[in-house]
Design a protein around this motif. Structure first.
Motif, PDB file in Angstrom:
ATOM      1  N   GLY A  24      10.575  28.104  -8.712  1.00  0.00           N
ATOM      2  CA  GLY A  24       9.602  29.067  -8.121  1.00  0.00           C
ATOM      3  C   GLY A  24       8.931  28.808  -7.537  1.00  0.00           C
ATOM      4  N   PHE A  25       7.409  30.055  -7.587  1.00  0.00           N
ATOM      5  CA  PHE A  25       6.501  29.527  -6.718  1.00  0.00           C
ATOM      6  C   PHE A  25       5.548  28.114  -7.041  1.00  0.00           C
ATOM      7  N   GLU A  26       5.334  27.115  -7.833  1.00  0.00           N
ATOM      8  CA  GLU A  26       5.031  26.340  -8.292  1.00  0.00           C
ATOM      9  C   GLU A  26       5.424  25.179  -7.334  1.00  0.00           C
ATOM     10  N   ASN A  27       6.322  25.608  -6.834  1.00  0.00           N
ATOM     11  CA  ASN A  27       7.052  24.339  -6.277  1.00  0.00           C
ATOM     12  C   ASN A  27       7.353  24.867  -4.914  1.00  0.00           C
ATOM     13  N   SER A  28       7.332  25.938  -4.364  1.00  0.00           N
ATOM     14  CA  SER A  28       7.465  25.837  -3.068  1.00  0.00           C
ATOM     15  C   SER A  28       8.669  27.843  -2.879  1.00  0.00           C
ATOM     16  N   LEU A  29       7.784  28.046  -2.007  1.00  0.00           N
ATOM     17  CA  LEU A  29       7.604  29.506  -1.839  1.00  0.00           C
ATOM     18  C   LEU A  29       8.685  29.809  -0.552  1.00  0.00           C
ATOM     19  N   VAL A  30       9.753  29.141  -0.193  1.00  0.00           N
ATOM     20  CA  VAL A  30      10.420  29.613   0.634  1.00  0.00           C
ATOM     21  C   VAL A  30      11.639  29.208   0.895  1.00  0.00           C
TER      22      VAL A  30
ATOM     23  N   THR B   7      15.738  28.636   5.079  1.00  0.00           N
ATOM     24  CA  THR B   7      15.479  28.701   6.194  1.00  0.00           C
ATOM     25  C   THR B   7      14.005  29.022   6.727  1.00  0.00           C
ATOM     26  N   GLY B   8      13.868  28.836   5.959  1.00  0.00           N
ATOM     27  CA  GLY B   8      11.909  28.437   5.708  1.00  0.00           C
ATOM     28  C   GLY B   8      11.273  29.983   5.842  1.00  0.00           C
ATOM     29  N   TYR B   9      11.735  31.398   4.770  1.00  0.00           N
ATOM     30  CA  TYR B   9      11.740  32.463   4.637  1.00  0.00           C
ATOM     31  C   TYR B   9      10.686  32.314   3.298  1.00  0.00           C
TER      32      TYR B   9
ATOM     33  N   SER C 101       1.659  18.587  -1.897  1.00  0.00           N
ATOM     34  CA  SER C 101       0.841  18.606   0.000  1.00  0.00           C
ATOM     35  C   SER C 101       1.496  19.070   0.611  1.00  0.00           C
ATOM     36  N   ALA C 102       0.430  19.774   1.793  1.00  0.00           N
ATOM     37  CA  ALA C 102       0.598  20.581   2.611  1.00  0.00           C
ATOM     38  C   ALA C 102       2.162  19.873   3.139  1.00  0.00           C
ATOM     39  N   GLY C 103       3.016  20.251   3.946  1.00  0.00           N
ATOM     40  CA  GLY C 103       3.860  20.182   4.718  1.00  0.00           C
ATOM     41  C   GLY C 103       4.919  19.240   4.133  1.00  0.00           C
ATOM     42  N   GLN C 104       4.831  19.402   1.916  1.00  0.00           N
ATOM     43  CA  GLN C 104       6.024  18.388   1.520  1.00  0.00           C
ATOM     44  C   GLN C 104       7.110  18.882   1.603  1.00  0.00           C
ATOM     45  N   VAL C 105       8.058  18.052   1.468  1.00  0.00           N
ATOM     46  CA  VAL C 105       9.654  18.562   1.886  1.00  0.00           C
ATOM     47  C   VAL C 105       9.894  17.412   1.238  1.00  0.00           C
ATOM     48  N   SER C 106      10.633  17.913   0.117  1.00  0.00           N
ATOM     49  CA  SER C 106      11.706  17.559  -0.824  1.00  0.00           C
ATOM     50  C   SER C 106      13.086  17.461  -0.125  1.00  0.00           C
ATOM     51  N   LYS C 107      13.603  16.451  -1.101  1.00  0.00           N
ATOM     52  CA  LYS C 107      15.068  16.162   0.009  1.00  0.00           C
ATOM     53  C   LYS C 107      16.123  15.681  -1.640  1.00  0.00           C
TER      54      LYS C 107
ATOM     55  N   ALA D 172      11.403  20.528  -7.233  1.00  0.00           N
ATOM     56  CA  ALA D 172      11.088  19.830  -5.762  1.00  0.00           C
ATOM     57  C   ALA D 172      10.726  20.617  -5.147  1.00  0.00           C
ATOM     58  N   PHE D 173       9.789  20.270  -4.236  1.00  0.00           N
ATOM     59  CA  PHE D 173       9.381  21.167  -2.695  1.00  0.00           C
ATOM     60  C   PHE D 173       9.668  21.190  -1.529  1.00  0.00           C
ATOM     61  N   GLY D 174       9.245  22.832  -1.341  1.00  0.00           N
ATOM     62  CA  GLY D 174       9.822  22.615   0.440  1.00  0.00           C
ATOM     63  C   GLY D 174      11.055  23.562   0.772  1.00  0.00           C
ATOM     64  N   PRO D 175      11.685  23.365   1.575  1.00  0.00           N
ATOM     65  CA  PRO D 175      12.404  24.728   1.302  1.00  0.00           C
ATOM     66  C   PRO D 175      14.013  23.938   1.648  1.00  0.00           C
ATOM     67  N   GLN D 176      14.327  22.969   1.304  1.00  0.00           N
ATOM     68  CA  GLN D 176      14.979  22.068   0.556  1.00  0.00           C
ATOM     69  C   GLN D 176      14.989  22.370  -1.237  1.00  0.00           C
TER      70      GLN D 176
END
Length: 252
Positions: A220-226, A229-231, A171-177, A198-202
């Protein structure tokens, strides 16, 4: 910390080049990505294929084409196919995919297979008969409860004990921890052959924490592109390399 198995999931079913230009879609692109990720430290690849319009597909011919290209490019890399339905495919179609592709390794979502209880045991028996290793996709404790019931009543053979804990959602904006892993390990405390994504910058922080607790890792990119630091990572291999560097630093 023992070295975990690292699986790269380079594309998934939902993202496209509009999300990242380096996201691989064609068999040639997937094979090129596999080779780069293997060189960066990935041991395995989680494979999704697309149709002519770039949409998620379980077509056996497309799978065989992509698997051939990956095997040619990087023969020592393990390969896992997905049977993910993504709201498109029925359990019968997922079973057909398994029968026609006859993979050595496949990911199977218990909640998706539960849509057709009459076919559930056939899915897992088919995998057992063909020697296909099953990785059960688990999104929450309800999925774990279902899998445990299926082990108990032998819908799923006891030897099919590999699981993937999914920290978060698509989902958009998902940030796992990292703490998102805790409920899974509480619900399945005797898990031995487990992996997490896991998803997101963490994403990497979650994976490093999971490695320290005995898990294998999917990145990988299925779960997170960043990055943390969010880049955006330049490509999947850059994400794998960054994760491997962090794991080595922590081990040292």
């Amino acid at each position: 910390m023992c070295k975990p198995l690292i699986m790269v999931a380079p594309n998934g079913a939902r993202r496209s080049k509009a999300d990242h230009p380096a996201l691989p879609v064609t068999p040639d692109e997937i094979a090129e990505t596999a080779k780069a990720c293997f060189a960066a430290g990935a041991d395995a690849l989680h494979l999704h294929v697309r149709d002519d319009d770039g949409a998620h597909s379980l077509d056996s011919g497309r799978y065989r084409e992509a698997m051939t290209e990956v095997a040619r490019a990087v023969p020592n890399m393990r390969l896992q196919i997905t049977t993910e339905a993504v709201g498109i495919y029925s359990v019968a179609q997922q079973l057909t995919c398994l029968n026609e592709v006859a993979p050595n390794w496949a990911s199977v979502s218990v909640r998706e297979i539960a849509r057709d209880p009459e076919l559930a045991s056939r899915v897992y028996a088919t995998c057992a008969d063909m020697g296909c290793e099953v990785q059960h996709i688990l999104y929450d404790s309800d999925d774990i409860d279902l899998l445990q019931r299926w082990w108990a009543d032998e819908t799923v053979p006891a030897k099919q004990d590999s699981v993937l804990f999914v920290l978060g959602r698509y989902s958009a904006g998902q940030v796992s921890k990292p703490s998102d892993l805790n409920p899974f390990l509480v619900a399945l405390p005797n898990a031995k052959n487990w992996m997490l994504c896991a998803f997101g910058p963490q994403e990497h922080a979650c994976l490093v924490d999971g490695a320290g607790r005995g898990g294998n890792l999917r990145v990988g990119f299925e779960n997170s592109l960043v990055s943390a630091t969010g880049y955006q990572h330049a490509n999947n291999a850059a994400s794998v390399a960054a994760l491997v560097t962090t794991l080595k630093r922590n081990k040292g």
